[in-house]
Motif scaffolding. Structure first.
Motif, PDB file in Angstrom:
ATOM      1  N   LYS A 110       0.864  -1.226  -0.100  1.00 48.40           N
ATOM      2  CA  LYS A 110       0.086   0.160   0.007  1.00 48.40           C
ATOM      3  C   LYS A 110       0.835   1.246  -0.041  1.00 48.40           C
ATOM      4  CE  LYS A 110      -3.989  -2.103   2.294  1.00 48.40           C
ATOM      5  NZ  LYS A 110      -3.533  -3.522   2.180  1.00 48.40           N
ATOM      6  N   LEU A 111       0.306   2.202  -0.249  1.00 46.58           N
ATOM      7  CA  LEU A 111       1.101   3.591  -0.566  1.00 46.58           C
ATOM      8  C   LEU A 111       0.726   4.599   0.422  1.00 46.58           C
ATOM      9  CD1 LEU A 111       2.857   5.377  -2.459  1.00 46.58           C
ATOM     10  CD2 LEU A 111       0.941   5.567  -3.732  1.00 46.58           C
ATOM     11  N   TYR A 112       1.620   5.281   1.102  1.00 47.73           N
ATOM     12  CA  TYR A 112       1.226   6.131   2.158  1.00 47.73           C
ATOM     13  C   TYR A 112       2.277   7.255   1.993  1.00 47.73           C
ATOM     14  CZ  TYR A 112      -0.760   2.199   4.559  1.00 47.73           C
ATOM     15  OH  TYR A 112      -1.510   1.098   4.735  1.00 47.73           O
ATOM     16  N   PHE A 113       1.574   8.550   2.221  1.00 49.39           N
ATOM     17  CA  PHE A 113       1.961   9.971   1.756  1.00 49.39           C
ATOM     18  C   PHE A 113       2.208  10.715   3.294  1.00 49.39           C
ATOM     19  CE2 PHE A 113      -0.734   9.666  -2.010  1.00 49.39           C
ATOM     20  CZ  PHE A 113       0.130   9.139  -2.920  1.00 49.39           C
ATOM     21  N   PRO A 114       3.055  11.375   3.503  1.00 49.21           N
ATOM     22  CA  PRO A 114       3.301  12.430   4.637  1.00 49.21           C
ATOM     23  C   PRO A 114       2.336  13.677   4.434  1.00 49.21           C
ATOM     24  CG  PRO A 114       4.983  12.765   3.305  1.00 49.21           C
ATOM     25  CD  PRO A 114       4.558  11.708   2.614  1.00 49.21           C
ATOM     26  N   GLU A 115       2.226  13.833   3.045  1.00 51.83           N
ATOM     27  CA  GLU A 115       1.257  15.177   2.872  1.00 51.83           C
ATOM     28  C   GLU A 115       0.921  15.068   1.658  1.00 51.83           C
ATOM     29  OE1 GLU A 115       3.275  18.829   3.127  1.00 51.83           O
ATOM     30  OE2 GLU A 115       5.297  17.967   3.235  1.00 51.83           O
ATOM     31  N   TYR A 116      -0.242  15.646   1.003  1.00 56.06           N
ATOM     32  CA  TYR A 116      -0.774  15.544  -0.174  1.00 56.06           C
ATOM     33  C   TYR A 116      -0.412  16.444  -1.110  1.00 56.06           C
ATOM     34  CZ  TYR A 116      -3.979  13.239  -3.608  1.00 56.06           C
ATOM     35  OH  TYR A 116      -4.492  12.717  -4.755  1.00 56.06           O
ATOM     36  N   LEU A 117       0.437  16.527  -1.910  1.00 53.52           N
ATOM     37  CA  LEU A 117       0.817  17.595  -2.978  1.00 53.52           C
ATOM     38  C   LEU A 117       0.895  17.232  -4.313  1.00 53.52           C
ATOM     39  CD1 LEU A 117       4.624  17.694  -1.289  1.00 53.52           C
ATOM     40  CD2 LEU A 117       2.475  19.134  -0.488  1.00 53.52           C
ATOM     41  N   GLN A 118       1.120  18.052  -5.180  1.00 58.08           N
ATOM     42  CA  GLN A 118       0.823  17.890  -6.645  1.00 58.08           C
ATOM     43  C   GLN A 118       1.668  16.686  -6.979  1.00 58.08           C
ATOM     44  OE1 GLN A 118      -1.302  19.347  -8.756  1.00 58.08           O
ATOM     45  NE2 GLN A 118      -0.747  17.564 -10.114  1.00 58.08           N
ATOM     46  N   ARG A 119       2.667  16.585  -6.404  1.00 52.45           N
ATOM     47  CA  ARG A 119       3.523  15.213  -6.887  1.00 52.45           C
ATOM     48  C   ARG A 119       3.041  14.063  -6.620  1.00 52.45           C
ATOM     49  NH1 ARG A 119       8.908  17.128  -3.644  1.00 52.45           N
ATOM     50  NH2 ARG A 119       7.985  19.010  -3.857  1.00 52.45           N
ATOM     51  N   SER A 120       2.201  14.081  -5.329  1.00 53.73           N
ATOM     52  CA  SER A 120       1.296  12.952  -4.930  1.00 53.73           C
ATOM     53  C   SER A 120       0.536  12.735  -5.925  1.00 53.73           C
ATOM     54  CB  SER A 120       0.782  13.080  -3.535  1.00 53.73           C
ATOM     55  OG  SER A 120       1.624  13.756  -2.792  1.00 53.73           O
ATOM     56  N   ILE A 121      -0.308  13.669  -6.490  1.00 49.04           N
ATOM     57  CA  ILE A 121      -1.355  13.274  -7.284  1.00 49.04           C
ATOM     58  C   ILE A 121      -0.772  12.683  -8.761  1.00 49.04           C
ATOM     59  CG2 ILE A 121      -3.112  14.524  -8.520  1.00 49.04           C
ATOM     60  CD1 ILE A 121      -3.196  16.674  -6.550  1.00 49.04           C
ATOM     61  N   SER A 122       0.305  13.539  -9.197  1.00 46.08           N
ATOM     62  CA  SER A 122       0.910  12.988 -10.208  1.00 46.08           C
ATOM     63  C   SER A 122       1.574  11.523 -10.306  1.00 46.08           C
ATOM     64  CB  SER A 122       2.054  13.957 -10.609  1.00 46.08           C
ATOM     65  OG  SER A 122       1.890  15.111 -10.858  1.00 46.08           O
ATOM     66  N   TYR A 123       1.862  11.167  -8.929  1.00 54.30           N
ATOM     67  CA  TYR A 123       2.492   9.781  -8.863  1.00 54.30           C
ATOM     68  C   TYR A 123       1.472   8.431  -8.737  1.00 54.30           C
ATOM     69  CZ  TYR A 123       5.074   5.633  -7.110  1.00 54.30           C
ATOM     70  OH  TYR A 123       5.656   4.314  -7.038  1.00 54.30           O
ATOM     71  N   GLU A 124       0.243   8.982  -8.065  1.00 51.80           N
ATOM     72  CA  GLU A 124      -1.037   8.340  -7.951  1.00 51.80           C
ATOM     73  C   GLU A 124      -1.448   7.789  -9.387  1.00 51.80           C
ATOM     74  OE1 GLU A 124      -3.680   8.909  -4.190  1.00 51.80           O
ATOM     75  OE2 GLU A 124      -3.657  10.503  -5.466  1.00 51.80           O
ATOM     76  N   LYS A 125      -1.705   8.914 -10.267  1.00 51.84           N
ATOM     77  CA  LYS A 125      -1.789   8.787 -11.798  1.00 51.84           C
ATOM     78  C   LYS A 125      -1.092   7.857 -12.552  1.00 51.84           C
ATOM     79  CE  LYS A 125      -3.117  11.550 -15.818  1.00 51.84           C
ATOM     80  NZ  LYS A 125      -3.303  12.881 -16.375  1.00 51.84           N
ATOM     81  N   SER A 126       0.279   8.257 -12.166  1.00 50.97           N
ATOM     82  CA  SER A 126       1.082   7.380 -13.211  1.00 50.97           C
ATOM     83  C   SER A 126       1.043   5.773 -12.733  1.00 50.97           C
ATOM     84  CB  SER A 126       2.694   7.864 -12.741  1.00 50.97           C
ATOM     85  OG  SER A 126       3.090   7.446 -11.656  1.00 50.97           O
ATOM     86  N   VAL A 127       0.971   5.668 -11.734  1.00 53.70           N
ATOM     87  CA  VAL A 127       0.854   3.966 -11.067  1.00 53.70           C
ATOM     88  C   VAL A 127      -0.462   3.530 -11.255  1.00 53.70           C
ATOM     89  CG1 VAL A 127       2.949   4.407 -10.039  1.00 53.70           C
ATOM     90  CG2 VAL A 127       1.088   4.410  -8.646  1.00 53.70           C
ATOM     91  N   GLY A 128      -1.520   4.278 -11.256  1.00 49.23           N
ATOM     92  CA  GLY A 128      -2.892   3.872 -11.102  1.00 49.23           C
ATOM     93  C   GLY A 128      -3.166   3.241  -9.665  1.00 49.23           C
ATOM     94  N   ILE A 129      -2.653   3.645  -8.865  1.00 58.14           N
ATOM     95  CA  ILE A 129      -2.708   3.458  -7.277  1.00 58.14           C
ATOM     96  C   ILE A 129      -3.195   4.549  -6.448  1.00 58.14           C
ATOM     97  CG2 ILE A 129      -1.988   2.339  -5.198  1.00 58.14           C
ATOM     98  CD1 ILE A 129      -2.269   0.225  -7.468  1.00 58.14           C
ATOM     99  N   GLU A 130      -4.329   4.479  -5.670  1.00 59.70           N
ATOM    100  CA  GLU A 130      -4.542   5.713  -4.674  1.00 59.70           C
ATOM    101  C   GLU A 130      -3.730   5.596  -3.321  1.00 59.70           C
ATOM    102  OE1 GLU A 130      -8.628   7.371  -2.638  1.00 59.70           O
ATOM    103  OE2 GLU A 130      -8.971   6.335  -4.290  1.00 59.70           O
ATOM    104  N   GLY A 131      -3.258   6.415  -2.940  1.00 64.05           N
ATOM    105  CA  GLY A 131      -2.434   6.526  -1.707  1.00 64.05           C
ATOM    106  C   GLY A 131      -3.178   6.935  -0.706  1.00 64.05           C
ATOM    107  N   LYS A 132      -2.537   6.890   0.589  1.00 64.47           N
ATOM    108  CA  LYS A 132      -3.319   7.425   1.795  1.00 64.47           C
ATOM    109  C   LYS A 132      -2.421   8.437   2.512  1.00 64.47           C
ATOM    110  CE  LYS A 132      -5.654   6.070   5.897  1.00 64.47           C
ATOM    111  NZ  LYS A 132      -6.122   4.857   6.823  1.00 64.47           N
ATOM    112  N   THR A 133      -2.984   9.514   2.635  1.00 61.89           N
ATOM    113  CA  THR A 133      -2.230  10.803   3.551  1.00 61.89           C
ATOM    114  C   THR A 133      -2.205  10.601   4.835  1.00 61.89           C
ATOM    115  OG1 THR A 133      -2.644  12.331   1.672  1.00 61.89           O
ATOM    116  CG2 THR A 133      -1.814  13.215   3.445  1.00 61.89           C
ATOM    117  N   ILE A 134      -1.170  10.436   5.549  1.00 64.36           N
ATOM    118  CA  ILE A 134      -1.393  10.089   7.087  1.00 64.36           C
ATOM    119  C   ILE A 134      -0.602  11.125   7.883  1.00 64.36           C
ATOM    120  CG2 ILE A 134      -1.833   7.619   6.696  1.00 64.36           C
ATOM    121  CD1 ILE A 134       1.032   7.040   7.236  1.00 64.36           C
ATOM    122  N   GLY A 135       0.267  11.817   7.368  1.00 59.65           N
ATOM    123  CA  GLY A 135       1.017  12.853   8.078  1.00 59.65           C
ATOM    124  C   GLY A 135       2.469  12.374   8.528  1.00 59.65           C
ATOM    125  N   TRP A 136       3.274  13.102   8.956  1.00 60.55           N
ATOM    126  CA  TRP A 136       4.766  12.607   9.053  1.00 60.55           C
ATOM    127  C   TRP A 136       4.992  11.781  10.294  1.00 60.55           C
ATOM    128  CZ3 TRP A 136       8.644  12.676   5.746  1.00 60.55           C
ATOM    129  CH2 TRP A 136       8.667  13.557   4.780  1.00 60.55           C
TER     130      TRP A 136
END
Length: 284
Positions: A110-136
Motif C-alpha cells: 500500500k502507498l502512504y504519503f506524509p502530505e498530499y501535494l501535486q507530486r502525490s497526485i501525479s504519482y497516483e495517476k502514473s501508477v494507477g494506485i490511490e495512496g493514503k495521506t497520514i502525516g509525518w
C-alpha cells in the motif's frame, strides 16, 4: 545461447508515455510465450500496479517488483521478499521530515504519503494506485513490511522545476552516507529516487528467479532504459537498451532498439529472442 527468460522494465520501456502497453508489444509478448519463452516484468513499481499490466499482457508468472525487493506471482505466491528494517524506516522518515524532503512509504503493498501535494497526485495517476495521506508522525510509524521508500521530487510533477530545487544527487549522497549499509538509493525515473535494502536490485531478483526456474543467467535477456536497470543489464546473458535510454545505458548493452513510443520491446523480442524479421507497423 537460447533465451529462455525475457525480463522487461515497465516505465520508459514496455509502457508508452501515457502508461499503456501497445498492441504491438502485447502481441510480441504472446508470441514469445507461445514459443516457450518466459516473459516477466522487472520494475520499481508496486506489485499492485505491475500485476494489472501482467493481466493486460496475458502473463501468469512471478513478477519482479519494488526494484527487486519482491518477487510475487500473479496468483499471489511470494518467491522472494526483502523488507527494510522497521527501525531504519522510522529513522529515515524522521530525517526526511527534518530536511523537508518529501518521501513516500510502501508498506504491505500500500502507498502512504506524509502530505498530499501535486507530486502525490501525479504519482497516483502514473501508477494507477490511490495512496493514503497520514502525516509525518504516522508515516514514521508505518514501518512494518516496507519493501521500498520513494522520493518523489518536484520535477516529477513539474518538468520545468528549476534544477536547484531538485538536488537528486545531493539527496542520494547524503542519505547513502547517513544510512550507510542500511539502505541503498537509485534513480528510476526523472524525479524518482527509490530506497531499498542493500544488495537488492533487479539483477539480484533475476538471479533468484532464474535459479528457481532452472534457468542460467546466460539464458536471460533484459531490456530497460534507466539507472535502476543497469545492474540487470550488466548481469544477464544479453541486454537491450531502449532508444530513449541515456547514452551511458546504451553503451553497456548488446543491442539498442526503438523507443517506448515505437514498440522497442516488440523489436527486441522478434529480432533477438525469436530471431525473426521485424518491421515496425505503427503509423503516426
Amino acid at each position: 545461447m537460447e533465451i529462455k527468460l525475457f525480463a522487461t522494465d515497465l516505465d520508459g520501456t514496455l509502457l508508452t508515455n501515457d502508461d499503456n502497453i501497445s498492441e504491438g508489444n502485447i502481441k510480441a509478448i504472446k508470441d514469445a510465450v507461445d514459443a516457450g519463452v518466459m516473459v516477466t516484468f522487472a520494475t520499481g513499481r508496486m506489485y499492485s500496479s505491475a500485476v494489472k499490466y501482467a493481466a493486460q499482457a496475458g502473463l501468469d508468472v512471478p513478477l519482479i517488483t519494488y526494484n527487486g525487493a519482491l518477487i510475487k506471482s500473479t496468483a499471489g505466491k511470494i518467491y522472494f521478499e526483502s523488507c527494510i528494517e522497521p527501525a531504519v524506516v522510522s529513522a529515515f522518515v524522521r530525517y526526511c521530515a527534518q530536511k523537508h524532503w518529501y518521501v513516500q512509504v510502501n508498506s504491505d503493498d500500500k502507498l502512504y504519503f506524509p502530505e498530499y501535494l501535486q507530486r502525490s497526485i501525479s504519482y497516483e495517476k502514473s501508477v494507477g494506485i490511490e495512496g493514503k495521506t497520514i502525516g509525518w508522525e504516522a508515516l514514521e510509524r508505518k514501518n512494518r513490511n516496507v519493501t521500498k521508500l520513494l522520493f518523489v521530487l518536484e520535477n516529477f510533477a513539474n518538468p520545468d522545476a528549476p534544477e536547484k530545487a531538485i538536488n537528486e544527487d545531493e539527496i542520494i549522497s547524503e542519505m547513502m552516507e547517513k544510512f550507510a549499509e542500511k539502505v541503498t538509493l537509485v534513480k528510476s525515473k526523472k524525479g524518482l529516487i527509490e530506497v531499498i535494502n542493500p544488495g537488492v536490485s533487479k539483477a539480484s531478483a533475476l538471479d533468484v528467479l532464474a535459479k528457481q526456474m532452472g534457468i542460467t543467467i546466460d539464458e536471460v535477456m533484459a531490456i530497460g532504459d534507466a539507472d535502476n536497470d543497469l545492474p540487470m543489464l550488466r548481469a544477464v546473458g544479453k541486454s537491450v537498451a531502449m532508444g530513449n535510454a541515456a547514452r551511458h545505458i546504451q553503451d553497456v548493452c548488446d543491442y539498442v532498439v526503438n523507443d517506448n513510443e515505437n514498440d522497442g520491446v516488440a523489436e527486441a523480442i522478434y529480432r533477438y529472442v525469436l530471431k525473426k524479421a521485424y518491421i515496425h507497423k505503427r503509423c503516426f
